[in-house]
Design a protein around this motif. Structure first.
Motif, PDB file in Angstrom:
ATOM      1  N   PRO A 165       0.656  -1.309  -0.330  1.00 10.95           N
ATOM      2  CA  PRO A 165       0.043   0.015  -0.174  1.00 10.95           C
ATOM      3  C   PRO A 165       1.078   1.128   0.356  1.00 10.95           C
ATOM      4  O   PRO A 165       1.574   1.438   0.925  1.00 10.95           O
ATOM      5  CB  PRO A 165      -0.659  -0.174   1.238  1.00 10.95           C
ATOM      6  N   GLY A 166       0.760   2.091  -0.693  1.00 11.90           N
ATOM      7  CA  GLY A 166       0.645   3.142  -0.876  1.00 11.90           C
ATOM      8  C   GLY A 166       0.537   4.196  -1.993  1.00 11.90           C
ATOM      9  O   GLY A 166       0.572   4.635  -2.289  1.00 11.90           O
ATOM     10  N   PHE A 167       1.666   4.370  -3.318  1.00  6.21           N
ATOM     11  CA  PHE A 167       1.404   4.642  -4.471  1.00  6.21           C
ATOM     12  C   PHE A 167       0.361   4.660  -4.893  1.00  6.21           C
ATOM     13  O   PHE A 167      -0.269   3.249  -4.886  1.00  6.21           O
ATOM     14  CB  PHE A 167       2.492   4.268  -5.337  1.00  6.21           C
ATOM     15  N   VAL A 168      -0.730   5.205  -5.405  1.00  6.52           N
ATOM     16  CA  VAL A 168      -2.268   6.117  -5.884  1.00  6.52           C
ATOM     17  C   VAL A 168      -1.928   5.704  -7.593  1.00  6.52           C
ATOM     18  O   VAL A 168      -1.761   7.297  -7.759  1.00  6.52           O
ATOM     19  CB  VAL A 168      -3.536   6.639  -4.879  1.00  6.52           C
ATOM     20  N   GLN A 169      -2.298   4.985  -8.658  1.00  4.05           N
ATOM     21  CA  GLN A 169      -2.341   4.669  -9.799  1.00  4.05           C
ATOM     22  C   GLN A 169      -3.556   5.224 -10.425  1.00  4.05           C
ATOM     23  O   GLN A 169      -4.920   4.507  -9.445  1.00  4.05           O
ATOM     24  CB  GLN A 169      -1.387   3.271 -10.302  1.00  4.05           C
ATOM     25  N   ILE A 170      -3.723   6.103 -11.284  1.00  3.12           N
ATOM     26  CA  ILE A 170      -4.576   6.766 -11.606  1.00  3.12           C
ATOM     27  C   ILE A 170      -5.064   6.976 -13.157  1.00  3.12           C
ATOM     28  O   ILE A 170      -5.760   6.828 -13.309  1.00  3.12           O
ATOM     29  CB  ILE A 170      -5.355   8.235 -11.322  1.00  3.12           C
ATOM     30  N   CYS A 171      -3.617   6.056 -13.822  1.00  4.13           N
ATOM     31  CA  CYS A 171      -3.615   5.673 -14.989  1.00  4.13           C
ATOM     32  C   CYS A 171      -3.575   4.528 -15.323  1.00  4.13           C
ATOM     33  O   CYS A 171      -3.255   4.070 -15.259  1.00  4.13           O
ATOM     34  CB  CYS A 171      -2.606   6.738 -15.736  1.00  4.13           C
ATOM     35  N   PHE A 198       6.008  15.943  -8.980  1.00  3.36           N
ATOM     36  CA  PHE A 198       6.273  17.812  -8.060  1.00  3.36           C
ATOM     37  C   PHE A 198       5.163  17.456  -7.078  1.00  3.36           C
ATOM     38  O   PHE A 198       4.367  16.522  -6.943  1.00  3.36           O
ATOM     39  CB  PHE A 198       5.562  18.472  -9.069  1.00  3.36           C
ATOM     40  N   LYS A 199       5.379  17.862  -5.902  1.00  3.03           N
ATOM     41  CA  LYS A 199       3.402  18.631  -5.175  1.00  3.03           C
ATOM     42  C   LYS A 199       2.646  19.046  -5.110  1.00  3.03           C
ATOM     43  O   LYS A 199       3.054  20.814  -5.624  1.00  3.03           O
ATOM     44  CB  LYS A 199       4.453  18.972  -3.950  1.00  3.03           C
ATOM     45  N   ASP A 200       1.187  18.895  -5.089  1.00  6.94           N
ATOM     46  CA  ASP A 200       0.939  19.124  -5.498  1.00  6.94           C
ATOM     47  C   ASP A 200       0.393  20.388  -4.695  1.00  6.94           C
ATOM     48  O   ASP A 200       0.236  19.965  -3.275  1.00  6.94           O
ATOM     49  CB  ASP A 200      -0.693  18.354  -5.462  1.00  6.94           C
ATOM     50  N   PRO A 201       0.297  22.176  -4.264  1.00  6.81           N
ATOM     51  CA  PRO A 201       0.108  22.879  -3.418  1.00  6.81           C
ATOM     52  C   PRO A 201      -1.360  22.842  -2.420  1.00  6.81           C
ATOM     53  O   PRO A 201      -1.092  23.260  -1.776  1.00  6.81           O
ATOM     54  CB  PRO A 201       0.772  24.075  -4.011  1.00  6.81           C
ATOM     55  N   ASN A 202      -2.296  21.952  -3.276  1.00  7.92           N
ATOM     56  CA  ASN A 202      -3.664  22.150  -2.577  1.00  7.92           C
ATOM     57  C   ASN A 202      -4.145  21.230  -1.486  1.00  7.92           C
ATOM     58  O   ASN A 202      -3.445  21.168  -0.490  1.00  7.92           O
ATOM     59  CB  ASN A 202      -4.546  22.241  -4.091  1.00  7.92           C
ATOM     60  N   THR A 203      -3.624  20.100  -2.503  1.00 11.07           N
ATOM     61  CA  THR A 203      -3.648  19.001  -1.411  1.00 11.07           C
ATOM     62  C   THR A 203      -2.295  18.084  -1.120  1.00 11.07           C
ATOM     63  O   THR A 203      -2.371  17.035   0.221  1.00 11.07           O
ATOM     64  CB  THR A 203      -4.522  17.178  -2.617  1.00 11.07           C
ATOM     65  N   TRP A 220       1.813   9.264  -4.804  1.00 11.89           N
ATOM     66  CA  TRP A 220       2.268   9.462  -3.472  1.00 11.89           C
ATOM     67  C   TRP A 220       1.262  10.398  -2.462  1.00 11.89           C
ATOM     68  O   TRP A 220       1.250  11.487  -1.993  1.00 11.89           O
ATOM     69  CB  TRP A 220       3.393   9.526  -2.931  1.00 11.89           C
ATOM     70  N   PRO A 221       0.409   9.260  -1.684  1.00 13.01           N
ATOM     71  CA  PRO A 221      -0.089  10.791  -0.511  1.00 13.01           C
ATOM     72  C   PRO A 221       0.636  11.503   0.010  1.00 13.01           C
ATOM     73  O   PRO A 221       1.381  10.643   0.985  1.00 13.01           O
ATOM     74  CB  PRO A 221      -1.710  10.029   0.311  1.00 13.01           C
ATOM     75  N   HIS A 222       0.275  12.779   1.175  1.00 13.58           N
ATOM     76  CA  HIS A 222       1.966  13.076   1.948  1.00 13.58           C
ATOM     77  C   HIS A 222       1.510  12.487   3.239  1.00 13.58           C
ATOM     78  O   HIS A 222       2.838  12.667   3.488  1.00 13.58           O
ATOM     79  CB  HIS A 222       1.709  14.689   2.277  1.00 13.58           C
ATOM     80  N   SER A 223      -0.127  11.898   3.350  1.00 14.02           N
ATOM     81  CA  SER A 223       0.004  11.739   5.232  1.00 14.02           C
ATOM     82  C   SER A 223       1.020   9.810   4.707  1.00 14.02           C
ATOM     83  O   SER A 223       1.387   9.596   6.091  1.00 14.02           O
ATOM     84  CB  SER A 223      -1.377  11.208   5.262  1.00 14.02           C
ATOM     85  N   LEU A 224       1.702   9.530   3.428  1.00 10.26           N
ATOM     86  CA  LEU A 224       2.531   8.545   3.942  1.00 10.26           C
ATOM     87  C   LEU A 224       3.570   8.761   5.022  1.00 10.26           C
ATOM     88  O   LEU A 224       4.648   7.562   4.877  1.00 10.26           O
ATOM     89  CB  LEU A 224       3.092   7.333   2.617  1.00 10.26           C
ATOM     90  N   PHE A 225       4.242  10.366   4.927  1.00  9.53           N
ATOM     91  CA  PHE A 225       5.761  10.393   4.941  1.00  9.53           C
ATOM     92  C   PHE A 225       5.666  11.554   6.683  1.00  9.53           C
ATOM     93  O   PHE A 225       4.765  11.766   6.278  1.00  9.53           O
ATOM     94  CB  PHE A 225       6.664  11.494   3.985  1.00  9.53           C
ATOM     95  N   THR A 226       6.769  11.903   6.993  1.00 12.00           N
ATOM     96  CA  THR A 226       6.881  12.356   8.068  1.00 12.00           C
ATOM     97  C   THR A 226       8.380  13.568   7.529  1.00 12.00           C
ATOM     98  O   THR A 226       6.898  14.188   7.979  1.00 12.00           O
ATOM     99  CB  THR A 226       8.353  11.460   8.945  1.00 12.00           C
TER     100      THR A 226
END
Length: 322
Positions: A165-171, A198-203, A220-226
């Motif tokens: 679990p981690g990377f979210v594929q959308i393509c 790149f980092k989405d400035p909104n999400t 990669w959701p930012h909540s994965l990381f510290t």
């Protein structure tokens, strides 16, 4: 300004893909049983690519990323460019693809790509990266395959592609772990891949964008990381080898030839940019970059320069297979 607009366009396209009903693709080795990856996940269909890779398709909402609880090494030798002590919200590079030789009976790998990370030196850093690698022990062959990977330093967790679990594929038309074709030929035609993270400035999520067409692959959701919740402070572009015998019986990096041989003979990474706090692609600072190798007798870096198109260098070498 055009580069900033391109990033925003890719971001907009990613939102369009997210709201469509798609399928996620999981790559497995040709002829392999996919049940170990797709237990409790209903397979909609199985497809075979022209390269021979087989992909099982499941509903995008059932992919392993949504199993992550936060979402409800070996010795390495590096040859390329290190970049430190700057705030980065992404990076882009163009890399030519080779198929470096890795011994079939080893568990070593040879990879080229880019990564961005943040965290204390000496351990516990968060890292995300993308590129191609040759790993017979992983794929069962000597082909160059595209992979993504990430580390969560505090929890000491590492993963690649969609194996956890981690990377979210959308393509739904891109297979992580798939074979890259065609590949560059020594003293012949050169074929490249373009990667933007790149980092989405909104999400606040970290996005992977593929190719000159700027196709959003996933995030990669930012909540994965510290440490990568906000920004990166270190980046690397180039090649590396790792594995149990990578330091004593090293595989090749890139074309297997030294960087001094130059274009069409050595591997290169070019048009390197970083994403700044204004969500704009800019040149990296020259004084914060270090081009080099951890083993100059096996791998070299040459032709390092920064121009209007970004930073670039040649890299690679024969390892112990000379």
């Amino acid at each position: 300004m055009k580069e900033k607009e391109a990033i925003m366009l890719a971001l907009f396209l990613s939102y369009l893909v997210l709201i469509t009903k798609g399928k996620y693709i999981r790559s497995i080795k040709k002829g392999a049983n996919s049940s170990q990856f797709l237990i409790y996940r209903r397979v909609n269909k199985t497809i075979q690519m022209e390269s021979g890779d087989i992909f099982d398709c499941i509903d995008v909402n059932l992919q392993p990323a949504f199993d992550h609880p936060l979402l409800k090494g070996h010795k390495i030798q590096e040859a390329g460019i290190e970049y430190r002590d700057d705030y980065m919200y992404g990076t882009r590079a163009i890399i030519n693809v080779y198929e470096p030789k890795v011994k079939k009976d080893s568990k070593d790998l040879s990879a080229s790509g880019l990564n961005i990370n943040s965290g204390p030196e000496g351990g516990q850093a968060d890292t995300i990266g993308a590129g191609y690698s040759v790993s017979p022990s992983l794929s069962g062959d000597g082909y160059a395959r595209f992979h993504v990977a990430w580390d969560e330093g505090v929890l000491n967790k590492s993963c690649y592609d969609l194996t956890c679990p981690g990377f979210v594929q959308i393509c739904h038309t891109f297979g992580l772990g798939g074979r890259l074709q065609p590949v560059s030929v020594y003293n012949g035609s050169q074929y490249v891949i373009t990667i933007l993270i790149f980092k989405d400035p909104n999400t606040k999520n970290w996005w992977l964008i593929w190719g000159e067409e700027k196709t959003p692959i996933g995030y990669w959701p930012h909540s994965l990381f510290t440490y990568l919740k906000d920004k990166g402070t270190y980046a690397f572009w180039g090649g590396h080898v790792s594995g149990p015998t990578a330091s004593t019986d090293s595989p090749q990096i890139g074309s297997g030839h030294f960087a001094s041989e130059g274009y069409s003979k050595a591997a290169f990474v070019k048009n390197i940019k970083i994403v700044d706090g204004n969500n704009t692609l800019v040149n990296p600072g020259d004084k914060k970059a270090l081009a080099g190798s951890t083993s100059l007798s096996k791998f070299t870096v040459d032709g390092y320069e920064i121009d209007k198109d970004g930073m670039h260098t040649f890299y690679g070498g024969p390892g112990d297979l000379a």
